[in-house]
Design a protein around this motif. Structure first.
Motif, PDB file in Angstrom:
ATOM      1  N   LEU A   1      33.025  31.005  32.395  1.00  0.00           N
ATOM      2  CA  LEU A   1      33.555  30.238  33.524  1.00  0.00           C
ATOM      3  C   LEU A   1      34.940  29.681  33.202  1.00  0.00           C
ATOM      4  CD1 LEU A   1      33.129  29.123  36.346  1.00  0.00           C
ATOM      5  CD2 LEU A   1      31.923  27.157  35.330  1.00  0.00           C
ATOM      6  N   ALA A   2      35.147  29.249  31.956  1.00  0.00           N
ATOM      7  CA  ALA A   2      36.462  28.755  31.553  1.00  0.00           C
ATOM      8  C   ALA A   2      37.511  29.849  31.677  1.00  0.00           C
ATOM      9  CB  ALA A   2      36.415  28.228  30.121  1.00  0.00           C
ATOM     10  N   ALA A   3      37.164  31.065  31.262  1.00  0.00           N
ATOM     11  CA  ALA A   3      38.112  32.178  31.375  1.00  0.00           C
ATOM     12  C   ALA A   3      38.438  32.462  32.839  1.00  0.00           C
ATOM     13  CB  ALA A   3      37.532  33.425  30.702  1.00  0.00           C
ATOM     14  N   ALA A   4      37.414  32.407  33.707  1.00  0.00           N
ATOM     15  CA  ALA A   4      37.624  32.705  35.121  1.00  0.00           C
ATOM     16  C   ALA A   4      38.478  31.637  35.803  1.00  0.00           C
ATOM     17  CB  ALA A   4      36.280  32.839  35.831  1.00  0.00           C
ATOM     18  N   THR A   5      38.143  30.359  35.588  1.00  0.00           N
ATOM     19  CA  THR A   5      38.894  29.293  36.258  1.00  0.00           C
ATOM     20  C   THR A   5      40.298  29.154  35.684  1.00  0.00           C
ATOM     21  OG1 THR A   5      37.819  27.689  34.767  1.00  0.00           O
ATOM     22  CG2 THR A   5      36.866  27.986  36.962  1.00  0.00           C
ATOM     23  N   SER A   6      40.454  29.402  34.393  1.00  0.00           N
ATOM     24  CA  SER A   6      41.795  29.371  33.807  1.00  0.00           C
ATOM     25  C   SER A   6      42.661  30.474  34.395  1.00  0.00           C
ATOM     26  CB  SER A   6      41.697  29.529  32.287  1.00  0.00           C
ATOM     27  OG  SER A   6      42.980  29.565  31.701  1.00  0.00           O
ATOM     28  N   SER A   7      42.086  31.650  34.566  1.00  0.00           N
ATOM     29  CA  SER A   7      42.825  32.775  35.153  1.00  0.00           C
ATOM     30  C   SER A   7      43.223  32.468  36.588  1.00  0.00           C
ATOM     31  CB  SER A   7      41.974  34.042  35.102  1.00  0.00           C
ATOM     32  OG  SER A   7      41.621  34.363  33.773  1.00  0.00           O
ATOM     33  N   LEU A   8      42.293  31.904  37.355  1.00  0.00           N
ATOM     34  CA  LEU A   8      42.605  31.554  38.734  1.00  0.00           C
ATOM     35  C   LEU A   8      43.720  30.518  38.784  1.00  0.00           C
ATOM     36  CD1 LEU A   8      42.098  31.689  41.755  1.00  0.00           C
ATOM     37  CD2 LEU A   8      40.193  30.069  41.451  1.00  0.00           C
ATOM     38  N   GLY A   9      43.648  29.509  37.918  1.00  0.00           N
ATOM     39  CA  GLY A   9      44.700  28.506  37.878  1.00  0.00           C
ATOM     40  C   GLY A   9      46.047  29.097  37.525  1.00  0.00           C
ATOM     41  N   SER A  10      46.068  30.066  36.616  1.00  0.00           N
ATOM     42  CA  SER A  10      47.326  30.698  36.216  1.00  0.00           C
ATOM     43  C   SER A  10      47.925  31.514  37.352  1.00  0.00           C
ATOM     44  CB  SER A  10      47.085  31.600  35.003  1.00  0.00           C
ATOM     45  OG  SER A  10      46.685  30.842  33.888  1.00  0.00           O
ATOM     46  N   VAL A  11      47.087  32.235  38.091  1.00  0.00           N
ATOM     47  CA  VAL A  11      47.594  33.029  39.205  1.00  0.00           C
ATOM     48  C   VAL A  11      48.124  32.110  40.311  1.00  0.00           C
ATOM     49  CG1 VAL A  11      46.976  34.697  40.998  1.00  0.00           C
ATOM     50  CG2 VAL A  11      46.101  34.982  38.682  1.00  0.00           C
ATOM     51  N   ILE A  12      47.462  30.982  40.532  1.00  0.00           N
ATOM     52  CA  ILE A  12      47.953  30.024  41.532  1.00  0.00           C
ATOM     53  C   ILE A  12      49.331  29.516  41.153  1.00  0.00           C
ATOM     54  CG2 ILE A  12      47.566  27.735  42.523  1.00  0.00           C
ATOM     55  CD1 ILE A  12      44.562  28.318  42.408  1.00  0.00           C
TER      56      ILE A  12
END
Length: 317
Positions: free
Chosen positions: A155-166
């Motif tokens: 989940l950390a990898a997924a939410t971190s990736s989403l935050g980076s794309v934002i």
């Protein structure tokens, strides 16, 4: 700042060595305290350092975000990433945690399709599929019991990736102070509400270790920014994978951990996939936004989120 790939690579290696040491301190404290308490006090002690950064911001304007819903979503991502990453480091072996978090460039590339209008071809598609297979090698579902720590790392990898794309989507419009301050304030208030339910008294030395987490996060962030401004992203980005070496060293010396062959094999597949994607996106016209190669790959832990100014895009950060 003069361009130098060698100096940029060195700064990146130093930054990720500091990040790895930061994670060791998190894991040490995780033996006695919940991720909520560790993150709350690390954030609290990081406020004076963040204030120094904010005082240097000379951009005129207010603290009202231009894209409030995207900023809110990114803030939620960073809070979630921080809690999940801290928890994963507390309960999983270092090498296994890193191997899972290294899926970030793969997920960034996938998320860039709906959020940035990116398209991926056969080569990058195969690299993503291979990287996800690497995750299955590390986790070995059915052969080894999966824990809450594994889910937290994913989940950390997924939410971190989403935050980076934002950030790639709105970073040129939003002030750096907005991108920095909102996640820290959210961490403080959200975790402050949960703190009474998990709080344990701390000796002064443990409070000092909380301060080390805040300081190391700031120093590593500044070194990473300097590295991306000094060198090409395709040179700097792969330096993150040096954390696997530190995981082996610290895991053995400090925690008595020995990563098994499956963790190393899966990590190798994930790293190779990430390197291929970063190299592929560095080619002209392959990726308009270069979502993976222009994203600083260290997961955002919410203490000192990466600052993206307008000039960062121009200079290859």
């Amino acid at each position: 700042m003069a361009k130098s790939n060698t100096r940029g690579a060195f700064l990146a290696l130093l930054a990720f060595a500091i990040y790895a040491t930061h994670d060791v301190v998190v894991k040490l404290l995780g033996r006695d305290y919940s991720a909520v308490q560790i993150l709350f006090f690390a954030t609290l002690l990081g406020f004076p350092l963040a204030t120094i950064i904010l005082m240097r911001d000379r951009v005129s304007g207010n603290l009202r975000p231009r894209h409030p819903w995207w900023v809110l979503l990114r803030t939620g991502c960073i809070v979630t990433t921080a809690l999940c990453a801290f928890y994963a480091f507390s309960v999983l072996p270092l090498a296994q945690t890193y191997a899972i978090l290294f899926t970030m460039p793969l997920l960034v590339t996938l998320l860039a399709i709906p959020l940035l209008g990116e398209t991926i071809g056969l080569h990058r598609g195969c690299a993503i599929a291979a990287g996800l297979c690497g995750v299955l090698i590390v986790l070995r579902p059915g052969a080894e019991p999966l824990s809450l720590g594994h889910g937290a790392a994913l989940l950390a990898a997924a939410t971190s990736s989403l935050g980076s794309v934002i950030v790639r989507k709105i970073g040129q419009d939003e002030r750096s102070v907005v991108l920095l301050l909102y996640p820290m304030v959210a961490n403080f208030f959200v975790l402050g509400l949960a703190l009474p339910f998990v709080y344990r008294p701390m000796p002064i030395e443990h409070l000092g270790m909380m301060g080390i987490i805040a300081v190391f996060s700031l120093v590593a962030m500044l070194l990473t920014i300097a590295a991306y401004r000094m060198a090409e992203a395709v040179i700097v980005a792969p330096m993150q994978y040096s954390q696997m070496i530190w995981a082996a060293i610290f895991g053995w010396l400090v925690f008595g951990e020995r990563a098994d062959v499956w963790t190393w094999l899966g990590a190798g597949v994930i790293i190779a996939s990430g390197l291929y994607i970063v190299g592929r996106e560095a080619r002209r016209n392959v990726s308009e936004h270069r979502p993976a190669s222009q994203t600083r790959l260290r997961p955002e832990v919410g203490l000192m989120p990466r600052l993206l100014r307008r000039r960062d895009t121009r200079d290859g950060a």
